[in-house]
Structure formats: C-alpha cells, structure tokens
Design an enzyme around this catalytic site. Sequence first.
Site, PDB file in Angstrom:
ATOM      1  N   CYS A 145      -5.558 -36.543  25.568  1.00 47.74           N
ATOM      2  CA  CYS A 145      -6.278 -37.139  24.449  1.00 47.74           C
ATOM      3  C   CYS A 145      -6.215 -38.651  24.627  1.00 47.74           C
ATOM      4  CB  CYS A 145      -5.597 -36.771  23.138  1.00 47.74           C
ATOM      5  SG  CYS A 145      -5.419 -35.004  22.926  1.00 47.74           S
ATOM      6  N   ARG A 147     -11.398 -39.003  27.692  1.00 47.63           N
ATOM      7  CA  ARG A 147     -10.152 -38.217  27.745  1.00 47.63           C
ATOM      8  C   ARG A 147     -10.195 -36.971  26.863  1.00 47.63           C
ATOM      9  NH1 ARG A 147      -6.031 -41.357  29.824  1.00 47.63           N
ATOM     10  NH2 ARG A 147      -4.440 -40.040  28.870  1.00 47.63           N
ATOM     11  N   TRP A 195      -8.662 -33.728  22.929  1.00 48.52           N
ATOM     12  CA  TRP A 195      -9.036 -32.565  23.727  1.00 48.52           C
ATOM     13  C   TRP A 195      -8.109 -31.459  23.253  1.00 48.52           C
ATOM     14  CZ3 TRP A 195      -6.777 -29.266  27.424  1.00 48.52           C
ATOM     15  CH2 TRP A 195      -7.691 -28.487  28.149  1.00 48.52           C
ATOM     16  N   ASN A 253      -0.605 -37.618  22.354  1.00 46.40           N
ATOM     17  CA  ASN A 253      -1.247 -37.129  23.578  1.00 46.40           C
ATOM     18  C   ASN A 253      -0.179 -36.373  24.356  1.00 46.40           C
ATOM     19  OD1 ASN A 253      -2.778 -36.803  25.928  1.00 46.40           O
ATOM     20  ND2 ASN A 253      -2.151 -38.798  26.729  1.00 46.40           N
ATOM     21  N   GLY A 254      -0.439 -35.111  24.680  1.00 45.04           N
ATOM     22  CA  GLY A 254       0.553 -34.321  25.425  1.00 45.04           C
ATOM     23  C   GLY A 254       0.757 -32.979  24.764  1.00 45.04           C
ATOM     24  N   GLU A 295     -16.671 -29.282  47.132  1.00 49.98           N
ATOM     25  CA  GLU A 295     -16.836 -30.392  46.206  1.00 49.98           C
ATOM     26  C   GLU A 295     -18.257 -30.412  45.620  1.00 49.98           C
ATOM     27  OE1 GLU A 295     -15.042 -32.220  44.556  1.00 49.98           O
ATOM     28  OE2 GLU A 295     -16.267 -33.940  43.988  1.00 49.98           O
ATOM     29  N   LYS A 320     -19.024 -30.211  41.641  1.00 52.10           N
ATOM     30  CA  LYS A 320     -19.806 -31.224  40.912  1.00 52.10           C
ATOM     31  C   LYS A 320     -20.915 -30.551  40.114  1.00 52.10           C
ATOM     32  CE  LYS A 320     -17.830 -33.927  40.796  1.00 52.10           C
ATOM     33  NZ  LYS A 320     -16.611 -34.185  41.450  1.00 52.10           N
ATOM     34  N   GLU A 362     -19.548 -28.310  37.090  1.00 52.71           N
ATOM     35  CA  GLU A 362     -18.902 -28.966  35.949  1.00 52.71           C
ATOM     36  C   GLU A 362     -19.878 -29.754  35.088  1.00 52.71           C
ATOM     37  OE1 GLU A 362     -15.854 -31.978  36.619  1.00 52.71           O
ATOM     38  OE2 GLU A 362     -16.751 -32.509  38.520  1.00 52.71           O
ATOM     39  N   HIS A 366     -18.451 -11.618  55.384  1.00 51.01           N
ATOM     40  CA  HIS A 366     -17.320 -10.793  54.950  1.00 51.01           C
ATOM     41  C   HIS A 366     -17.376 -10.487  53.453  1.00 51.01           C
ATOM     42  CE1 HIS A 366     -15.648 -11.143  58.904  1.00 51.01           C
ATOM     43  NE2 HIS A 366     -15.841 -12.455  58.846  1.00 51.01           N
ATOM     44  N   LYS A 416     -11.104 -35.920  31.316  1.00 55.19           N
ATOM     45  CA  LYS A 416     -10.941 -36.628  32.589  1.00 55.19           C
ATOM     46  C   LYS A 416      -9.565 -36.400  33.205  1.00 55.19           C
ATOM     47  CE  LYS A 416     -12.294 -39.720  35.641  1.00 55.19           C
ATOM     48  NZ  LYS A 416     -13.193 -39.164  36.657  1.00 55.19           N
TER      49      LYS A 416
END
Length: 615
Positions: free
Chosen positions: A2, A27, A75, A101-102, A487, A491, A494, A510, A610
């Site tokens: 957050c 965040r 978040w 935050n945490g 990657e 991208k 997301e 396979h 983020k």
Amino acid sequence: MCGIFGYTGEKTSPSLFISGLSRLEYRGYDSCGLAAILNGKVFLKKRSGKIHQLKKDLRKNRNIKIPICILHTRWATHGSPNKVNAHPHTDCKKEIAIVHNGIIENYLQLKNELIKKGHKFISQTDTEVIAHLIENFYNDSSKTEITLEKAVLKAVKKLKGSFSLGVISKKDPEKLIAVRKGSPLIIGIGKNRSFLASDIPALLAFVSKVIYLGDEEIAILVKEKIKVINFKGEEIRPEIEDVKIKLEEADKRGLEHFMLKEIFEQPKVIRKIFSSYHPAEGFNFPELRFSKDYLKELDKIYITACGTAYHAGYVAKYFLEKYCGLDVEIDVSSEFRYRRLNLKKDSLVIAISQSGETADTLASVREAKTKGAKILSLCNVMGSSLVKESDSVIFTLAGPEISVASTKTYTAQVFCLYLFSLFLGKLKKSLSEETIGRILKELEKIPFYQEEILKESWKVRKIANRFSRFGSFLFLGRGINYPSALEGALKLKEISYIPAEGYPAGEMKHGPIALIDEYRAIVCIALKDELHEKMISNMQEAKARKGKILALINDNDDQASSLSHNVIYIPQVLNQDLSPLLVAVCLQLFAYFVAKKRKCEIDQPRNLAKSVTVE
Ligand code: AGP
C-alpha cells in the site's frame, strides 16, 4: 503493498496531501483515506476506489487547513476493498488513527485478546488491531505518563510480520509517528515541516533531503523536528541523504500513460548504465564489494527473482553460462525460498528486484544468508530493504518506474547483467579481451537500435490493433529469447487481461500444440540466430494448424515472413545474444497498444500492485 503519506507542519490545504498520495497510487488502488487532527478531534475521510474519489470528497471541505495528517492508498489483503476496510483505522474512541503497509501475521490472536478486554472492531483488516493495541497501552491507567511514541513502541513489539506505519493521536496532536519493520518508509525533511512516504516520488515536490528509515526504527516528527529511536527505545542518529531523482522523472510529461513514457525512456537508461558502469577507464561497479579473488573462483551462481525480474535473470542465465563458464540456477523467489538448495558458505546468490521490497525475494535472500551465502542484488530503489540486506549491489539506474508493468527496469536489469558477465568473464579469463571489446561495442549500440524500434512504434500499433481481437496468445521463443517469450506473454496478460502463455517453441509438440487453431494468435520470436531453422520448423507446425502468426524477424527473412500473417522487424545485432534487449521493447509496445485498443487501465491493471510485499 500500500502507499502511506504523512505530513506535519504549517496548516495546509488537503490538495497538497492528495498530490503526494497520488504519486503512490501505483502501489495499490482499492481504497484510500485521510485522517487529520482538526479542532482537537480526529477528522476522517475514507473511500473505496481510487484517489480521485477522495479528492472529490475533500473538495466539499475546501476551506479546511490541516496541520498534521496521514493518508493511505490500499491494495487489499485482509477484507474486501470497501470503505470500512479502507485506511486510516482508528481505536474505539476514535482518538488514534493509523495507516499501515504490510501484513500483521498474528492479528487474529491479538484481536481476540483485545476483544476480551472490551475493544470493539469494525473492519476485517489486520491493521485495525494496531490502532486498538496502541490504545490499550496509551490508556493503561497504571502508567500515568505515557507518550504516544512509547505506546507505539510497546504495541509494535507485540506485532509479528512486516509493517510500516503512520500514527497520529488527538491526545498528542503535534506528533506524527512513523514506524518501519520490513516495509519501506522515507522521511522527507522540509522547512518547518516534515513528511513521510512509502516511496520517493511522493516527496519530490516538497523536499530535497530525506531519511530512509532503517528496519525496526521509529521516527517522531513534530513539524521540522525529527527524532529517531530503535525498537529498544534508544535514540539513533539517522543518515540524511540528498534526493537524487528529479520531479520530472516521476511525471508523465504529457504522455497518456507512464508505461509508454517508460518504454520510450529505455535508450536513455541504457546509455546511463553503460557510461556509469563502463566509463573510459573500464568496468566500474561502485557498490560491488566482493574481492576479485572471490569472483574469480566462482563456479556457480544462483538467481532469485519474481515476475519480470525473474525473466531478466533467465536471460542472464544464458550469457552468464556462455561467457563465464558458470553453472547458473534460477528460480522464482516463491520456490527458491522453500527449496532445499545446496547453498554453501560463500555461494553467490543474485537477487533481482525493481522495488527491492518484494516479500518472496527478500525471504529468499534471508534464507540464503542463513546458509552463509553472499548476496548481490540488482535493484532500482536506493534505501530499499533488499539493498540494505545485500552484500553488494548493482543499481539499475532506471529512475522511478511508476507503471505497474515493468518495462525500462527489465532491460536495465538485463543490460547491467550483460556488463557484469563481461566483467566476470574478464576476471575469470573465460573471455578474451578482444571478445569483450567486440561485445561492448555492440552493447553501446543497443540504444540506437532501440530508438529505431521506437521510431516505428506506429507500425507495432497497427499490428497490435489487428491482433487485439484475439482471445488468447502463445508467445514462442528459443534459446536466449525463450525468456523474452515469457516476458512478452506476461506483459500482454497483465495489462490487457488476455490469456497469454510463453513457451519454448521446441516444447510445443509435447502438449501445447493441441491449443492451436485459427482463433489462437501466436507470437514467434524468429530472429536469425543459431536456432533460426528450428524456429522456422515450429512456425510451420503452427501454420499447418491454422494458428495466426505474428513473427518478430530480422530484415530479409523471406522464409519466416512467408509463414506469418504479420511481421515486425527487429534490427539485426551482430551478436544475437543481445537481441532480448530489442525484442523486449517491441513486445512491450505490442502489449501496450493491444491494451489501449481494448481500453484497459494500462498503468494500474486490476488486482495488481507495483511492489508485492506479501507472500
Ligand atoms: C511485471 O510487469 C510486474 N510488475 C511484476 O511481475 C514484477 O516484475 C514482480 O512483482 C517483481 O517485482 P520487483 O522487481 O519489484 O521485485
């Protein structure tokens, strides 16, 4: 995960605080809120959703001027993202307000104990327990004189987990208390005022000097006066540092999205890395504190990272093995930390992280350190937990990255690792001076090649618009461009929410080839490298099953072109080991334009934040 912002000083309009908090919205953006001490009371405003809603609400209080406050953008971890669960949280009497935050791991146990003592909870969050715990110590009638900071100190000693906190109380109305344990918190030193924030961009408009609060430290801020104590209650002298980032670097500069701005910044970032770490005199990594003898003797390296940073490490695995004759093991941090790795005393672990706050990466590092391993981190954020806990650091020098999707920090990580591998190859004599010189020359040209791609971004846009109608994507690559495929898929998924998978092209037969039909878009990285012929065969197999192929190819590749519905040209580098630095730019643009066409929230995709400071 957050964002925290805080202020103490002259009475100020809330718009200043909103502008600071807005720079932390990357965040988390599930809910937000502000608490201030006004007219002897705690004034509270909370909202679900993004900060602009809070801004609107505060317009109704246009005339208020606030001397001290804390703000938060969330978040959600514990409890849904509604108004009740939004921070700040308060105690029973609404005299204390806190932002957090945490994660508080033992909150349920503490909550039950506090409920037994008569405390009333209103949210489902772990955070609310902190407000009640502080209240519990603050109102302890057996202690006549207890200050806010003492109550906070007693409370934090009871907490398990990681947290950074901002605390205010109407009973001690001048004090803003900041606490850091495992989650970042920075104090901004102003004239007649102080700030606190989870990250530097929030402070750039207000201060030029900061204190990166250390782990298990508490700051007591009264206007410009700052006192720092540790969790033992001992006063410590904090290190005051200059802010090295400019405000413009954290601004969109007229562009629609931070992601686009950050994609276009890549050539500049690469030039900066090159001139910093390979000036005229040769290699120079100022924070690489290992002895040459130690580096020379290495025969194995472990890499740990998450998401995009993991893909950067995966690219590096290929050239570290090739140039330095090393064994390189790489794992996502959430696996690394639980594997029974045969780490020995002095094994080298490279931890890669843009933020330096990713919980799994930090846990991997801590686990590796218990076995005596040495840590080299690649990190973009000074003063981050990872930097503080590493033996050596290579800063990625990309400047603030605000968009949730990592772009410039990815190529910066890869580029730094290229330079490091050449440096290591030189020490170990696994590369000749001549080879190193040749690769360096090519590395120096990378920004020019990237600029060529960026100049033609309109072409990528046209193709992305066409492909944006597909409901699913496969990204295929081989060798050093297999991680590029991973990657590229990350991208796209997301920011556009389209299911996308990255695969090593040779592995298709396979299983995954069963997915291919005319509704599947297949992005093939088919550059003219040693695996080109193999890739062509894989494209033929995909085409035979009616897959719609978009190929990234070098000029004059009629073979690949004839198998594709569309092609994007990638400049041909003499050394194809460097091509991931170009492929990445192209795939970032592709994902950006697909997401734009689908009208997605590009800089703040749903459910993401983020920096992921929870397991
Ligand atoms: C990628 O676009 C994401 N932002 C995500 O995968 C990110 O790379 C990952 O969470 C790791 O973050 P870090 O580099 O800050 O450790």
